[in-house]
Motif scaffolding. Structure first.
Motif, PDB file in Angstrom:
ATOM      1  N   LEU A  93       0.839  -1.197   0.000  1.00 33.95           N
ATOM      2  CA  LEU A  93       0.000   0.000   0.000  1.00 33.95           C
ATOM      3  C   LEU A  93       0.875   1.248   0.000  1.00 33.95           C
ATOM      4  O   LEU A  93       1.960   1.240   0.570  1.00 33.95           O
ATOM      5  N   ASP A  97      -2.486   5.134   1.672  1.00 32.23           N
ATOM      6  CA  ASP A  97      -3.397   4.011   1.893  1.00 32.23           C
ATOM      7  C   ASP A  97      -3.091   3.295   3.198  1.00 32.23           C
ATOM      8  O   ASP A  97      -3.995   2.742   3.842  1.00 32.23           O
ATOM      9  N   ALA A 100      -5.007   5.405   5.515  1.00 30.38           N
ATOM     10  CA  ALA A 100      -6.453   5.236   5.311  1.00 30.38           C
ATOM     11  C   ALA A 100      -6.922   3.900   5.877  1.00 30.38           C
ATOM     12  O   ALA A 100      -8.035   3.781   6.384  1.00 30.38           O
ATOM     13  N   PHE A 101      -6.045   2.899   5.793  1.00 31.56           N
ATOM     14  CA  PHE A 101      -6.343   1.571   6.337  1.00 31.56           C
ATOM     15  C   PHE A 101      -6.699   1.677   7.819  1.00 31.56           C
ATOM     16  O   PHE A 101      -7.548   0.944   8.325  1.00 31.56           O
ATOM     17  N   LEU A 103      -7.841   4.459   9.448  1.00 31.08           N
ATOM     18  CA  LEU A 103      -8.964   5.352   9.772  1.00 31.08           C
ATOM     19  C   LEU A 103     -10.219   4.540  10.059  1.00 31.08           C
ATOM     20  O   LEU A 103     -10.535   3.613   9.318  1.00 31.08           O
ATOM     21  N   ARG A 105     -14.015   3.263  10.127  1.00 30.92           N
ATOM     22  CA  ARG A 105     -15.016   3.266   9.067  1.00 30.92           C
ATOM     23  C   ARG A 105     -16.073   4.361   9.319  1.00 30.92           C
ATOM     24  O   ARG A 105     -16.766   4.796   8.397  1.00 30.92           O
ATOM     25  N   ARG A 113     -12.043  11.210   4.225  1.00 32.30           N
ATOM     26  CA  ARG A 113     -10.948  10.300   4.598  1.00 32.30           C
ATOM     27  C   ARG A 113      -9.628  10.829   4.075  1.00 32.30           C
ATOM     28  O   ARG A 113      -8.605  10.796   4.759  1.00 32.30           O
TER      29      ARG A 113
ATOM     30  N   LYS B 199      -6.772  -8.339   3.361  1.00 31.45           N
ATOM     31  CA  LYS B 199      -6.319  -7.010   2.978  1.00 31.45           C
ATOM     32  C   LYS B 199      -4.816  -6.824   3.129  1.00 31.45           C
ATOM     33  O   LYS B 199      -4.226  -5.986   2.454  1.00 31.45           O
ATOM     34  N   ARG B 287      -7.119  -1.859  -3.757  1.00 31.34           N
ATOM     35  CA  ARG B 287      -6.508  -0.801  -2.947  1.00 31.34           C
ATOM     36  C   ARG B 287      -7.560   0.201  -2.499  1.00 31.34           C
ATOM     37  O   ARG B 287      -7.520   0.703  -1.378  1.00 31.34           O
ATOM     38  N   ARG B 288      -8.514   0.466  -3.402  1.00 31.11           N
ATOM     39  CA  ARG B 288      -9.571   1.410  -3.017  1.00 31.11           C
ATOM     40  C   ARG B 288     -10.431   0.824  -1.896  1.00 31.11           C
ATOM     41  O   ARG B 288     -10.806   1.501  -0.951  1.00 31.11           O
ATOM     42  N   ILE B 290      -9.429  -1.355   0.287  1.00 33.43           N
ATOM     43  CA  ILE B 290      -8.647  -1.364   1.526  1.00 33.43           C
ATOM     44  C   ILE B 290      -8.670   0.020   2.174  1.00 33.43           C
ATOM     45  O   ILE B 290      -8.829   0.154   3.383  1.00 33.43           O
ATOM     46  N   ALA B 291      -8.556   1.067   1.331  1.00 32.10           N
ATOM     47  CA  ALA B 291      -8.499   2.430   1.869  1.00 32.10           C
ATOM     48  C   ALA B 291      -9.828   2.846   2.494  1.00 32.10           C
ATOM     49  O   ALA B 291      -9.875   3.774   3.288  1.00 32.10           O
ATOM     50  N   ARG B 292     -10.905   2.161   2.119  1.00 31.91           N
ATOM     51  CA  ARG B 292     -12.211   2.514   2.667  1.00 31.91           C
ATOM     52  C   ARG B 292     -12.306   2.157   4.156  1.00 31.91           C
ATOM     53  O   ARG B 292     -13.143   2.678   4.878  1.00 31.91           O
ATOM     54  N   GLY B 293     -11.480   1.205   4.601  1.00 28.87           N
ATOM     55  CA  GLY B 293     -11.377   0.964   6.033  1.00 28.87           C
ATOM     56  C   GLY B 293     -12.459   0.090   6.633  1.00 28.87           C
ATOM     57  O   GLY B 293     -12.648   0.108   7.842  1.00 28.87           O
ATOM     58  N   ARG B 295     -14.028  -2.705   8.510  1.00 28.20           N
ATOM     59  CA  ARG B 295     -13.388  -3.633   9.445  1.00 28.20           C
ATOM     60  C   ARG B 295     -13.994  -5.033   9.380  1.00 28.20           C
ATOM     61  O   ARG B 295     -13.334  -6.015   9.607  1.00 28.20           O
TER      62      ARG B 295
END
Lengths: 210, 565
Positions: A93, A97, A100-101, A103, A105, A113, B199, B287-288, B290-293, B295
């Protein structure tokens, strides 16, 4: 009480006592340092608090965060942030990223974000580093990203597993100040394990020797 | 350097030539007749006539469609199930999964296919288990499963066989990634176990298993034996069509057969290139994601479902072979009885004559191929260790080449070459064809443990005055005894499972358990099929168990010496 509380914690390896009994209280915004030679079980203590103890170890006692007993919770629900000697940035990443990982949800929407990531980078003196591959960063930069990643997940406790060791002397001092300033600013209880007396001095808090 | 050191240094080149030359020559020998050139049977001028005949074949479009669907679907499903299983099982089942998967890994494709044929057939075990109490069937229902136009039975058998292989490849690749530490970080950031694996670990592991995935894709698109047993009959998949034309009594069918084999090569190249492109797209979307987070999202549920399917698949494989075992000892087994009417050794006794000869040939081929492949692989790795020049990624591609080029595309050309030199149908020629596939698998199985041996052991021994050969024999080989035995078992299983290589190089005159079992599949007595499938599965399994269990007993106390192998 607020903060991190360890009560009568004992850890054994293959049934043989390794550590404890240990009673520790870490108030928000302060740091307690645990010092000892390698192999005394100080990293194991942090793994126990974080919930990632290897099956070879057995442990007893209580771990409370802000009064809640967390031992029954899986690691992902304890809100325990941890920094290791290795920065462990995910190599697949980008820097942005990686942040962002972490942060939560609950912070929804790409724009928001992104803004949070940008702000964290700015705080770490790394503004504009979003698209960079972690491998292209210097050791000190990587360490700062690793701390920001840990903090972005909004932990209730910060555990430090000798995170200053890998850095050379000049950087080490900067990074120590960086870590402790951020922890104080967020009123985080910090538990630091180290074998370096200078780390303990910089933490400026109670010291426990194992 | 001594003389023997010089010979050792030449070994990598010799090994590469040994299995790349036949592939290259074979492809050339298929390419020329595909364009009308094969003087031996009257093809003197280059033309597009073979291609015209191929395209004019009435079922061509259907055949092409089925080939693409079955190959891509089998690979996609196998990759998803294997990844989902690893995501859920990481750190839990991983240690015992190896032992559980061994039976399926060791069993040849053809044996699994024969077992699956009985499982899913209208008169098969599943239908019997549900009849007549649930379905009301007292006679087998009148619909097709095996040989159905969709090719779903073929996809099923391929998935059953490839999931354990990919899980094994992922388990091996995990050694290259600090997975445990990174998973701990991801979990401290609030990610569940499975979500964290998908992830954090999967994106790093996938590049390491890319070549095995491509090998699975190439194999699934161009497989012949499994497709003969389970695939659609008319029109068949493209590889089977090529095979059928090659075997036609009318020699003029050679030309469209060669064209079909070339098209197979083209399809595999295109499929791998497309897969590579889709990988890049999936990575970008990933990747997008993953970046959204997220859980705890649908991915964890999907992985759980994939794990359930993978485990069910494992059970189906065991049932498939168990069904064959029961048939081989059955007196009669009428529909819809769930078990045979009675038990007998009669089928085994009746087959013993022909079985003895076939088993002997199978064993000799497998043992010879394994020993030669082990010697070549060990020699190449030892050379690498001594010259400290490690083979790069590019040579790994060379090694994988025989596994990426569809077999039908070069075995036909290789056969022409063998006929030219009057070597076709000999034991030596068949052995050579087996080595083309056995050497890469043995090398891949041995390479990681070999490279993981701490070089200081050898240096310590050398400093005590031991010659390089003494170090090799007294230090390296004993240290690597476990991995060597496993590599031997892998090589043995690969050789036993060879269908097309045996058929072409043996030119129909060398019969092994696999070629006989596939030949029997169409219409023979299920009891006889059972005998062949069981024996085919049993030989590699016995060798595998011996290889895994023997050293474990002696080395259990000294695991540190073998490292992670």
């Amino acid at each position: 009480m607020n903060g991190l509380e360890l009560a009568a914690v004992r850890i054994a390896l293959h049934g043989r006592p390794l550590l404890g009994p240990l009673d520790v209280r870490v108030r928000p915004g302060t740091t307690v340092t645990v010092m000892g030679p390698s192999g005394c079980g100080k990293s194991t203590l942090l793994a126990f608090i974080a919930g990632t103890l290897e099956p070879a170890f057995t442990a007893a006692g209580a771990v409370r965060i802000d009064g809640d007993d967390v031992l029954a919770l899986p690691p992902e629900r304890r809100h325990v942030g941890i920094l290791f000697q290795d920065d462990l940035l995910f190599p697949h990443l980008s820097v942005g990223d990686n942040l962002a990982f972490a942060l939560p949800r609950t912070l929804a929407g790409r724009a928001q974000r992104r803004a949070a990531v940008a702000q964290a980078l700015a705080e770490a003196d790394l503004a504009g580093f979003e698209g960079r591959d972690p491998a292209t960063l210097s050791g000190g930069q990587r360490a700062r990203v690793a701390l920001m990643r840990t903090l972005l997940a909004a932990p209730r406790v910060l555990l430090l597993d000798e995170p200053f060791n890998r850095l050379d002397a000049a950087l080490r001092e900067d990074f120590r100040r960086f870590v402790f300033d951020h922890a104080r600013e967020r009123s985080l209880p910090v538990l630091l394990v180290t074998h370096d007396a200078a780390d303990a001095a910089a933490a400026a808090g109670p010291l426990i020797e194992l | 350097m001594s003389e023997s050191g010089g010979a050792l240094r030449a070994l990598p080149a010799v090994t590469v030539l040994l299995f790349l030359l036949p592939v290259a020559a074979g492809v050339a020998g298929t390419l020329l007749p595909a364009f009308g050139y094969l003087p031996a049977i009257g093809g003197h001028a280059l033309s597009l006539e073979p291609w015209r005949r191929l395209i004019a074949y009435p079922g061509f479009a259907t055949s092409l469609g089925t080939t693409l669907f079955t190959g891509v679907a089998a690979t996609l499903v196998a990759v998803v199930l294997a990844a989902g299983f690893c995501a859920v099982a990481h750190g839990r089942l991983a240690r015992t999964a190896g032992a559980w998967m061994a039976p399926v890994l060791a069993t040849p494709h053809a044996a699994i296919a024969l077992g699956v044929a009985f499982l899913v057939a209208p008169s098969g075990w599943i239908a019997r288990a549900l009849s007549p109490w649930l379905t009301g069937w007292t006679l087998p229902p009148d619909f097709a499963t095996v040989g159905h136009r969709s090719g779903l039975a073929l996809v099923l058998a391929l998935v059953l066989k490839e999931v354990p292989y990919l899980v094994l490849m992922i388990a091996g690749a995990l050694h290259q990634v600090p997975a445990a530490a990174q998973l701990n970080v991801a979990r401290s950031l609030g990610y569940g176990r499975t979500e964290a694996w998908l992830k954090v670990v999967l994106p790093q592991v996938y590049p390491q298993i890319r070549l095995p995935v491509y090998a699975v894709l190439a194999f699934s698109l161009s497989v012949v034996d499994v497709a003969l047993i389970l695939g659609p009959g008319n029109p068949p998949t493209l590889a089977v069509l090529a095979m059928r034309w090659f075997a036609d009594a009318d020699i003029r069918f050679y030309f469209p057969a060669a064209a079909a084999a070339c098209l197979m090569l083209l399809i595999v190249i295109t499929a791998i290139a497309t897969w590579r492109g889709v990988e890049a797209g999936v990575a970008r979307l990933g990747r997008r994601w993953i970046a959204r987070g997220t859980r705890r999202g649908v991915a964890s549920l999907a992985a759980a479902a994939a794990t359930a399917l993978a485990v069910a698949g494992g059970a189906a494989s065991v049932l498939a072979i168990a069904g064959m075992l029961l048939w081989s000892f059955a007196t009669q087994w009428r529909f819809p009885a769930a078990l045979p009417d009675g038990w007998t050794f009669a089928t085994w006794a009746r087959q013993s004559g022909s079985l003895a000869a076939t088993t002997a040939t199978t064993l000799m081929l497998a043992l010879a191929a394994t020993v030669i492949a082990l010697a070549l692989a060990a020699g190449c790795l030892e050379n690498e260790a001594r010259t400290r020049r490690r083979a790069g990624t590019r040579s790994l591609w060379l090694l994988y080449l025989p596994l990426l080029v569809p077999q039908i595309a070069f075995l036909f050309g290789a056969q022409v070459l063998l006929i030219r030199t009057a070597q076709d149908g000999t034991f030596a020629a068949t052995l050579w064809a087996h080595l083309v596939f056995v050497v890469p698998y043995v090398f891949l199985s041995l390479a990681d443990p070999w490279r993981a041996v701490d070089p200081r052991y050898a240096r310590t021994a050398a400093s005590l005055g031991a010659s390089p050969w003494r170090v090799f024999l007294r230090v390296k080989l004993p240290l690597l005894r476990g991995p060597l035995l496993v590599a031997a078992a892998v090589g043995f299983a690969v050789s036993v499972g060879q269908y097309l290589a045996t058929l072409f190089a043996g030119n129909g005159r060398v019969a092994t358990l696999t070629t006989d079992a596939v030949a029997l599949a169409a219409g023979a007595d299920r009891r006889v099929i059972g005998v062949y499938a069981v024996l085919q599965a049993l030989l590699p399994l016995a060798v595998y168990l011996a290889a895994v269990l023997l050293p474990r007993r002696r080395l259990a106390q000294r695991t540190s010496a073998v490292g992670r192998a």
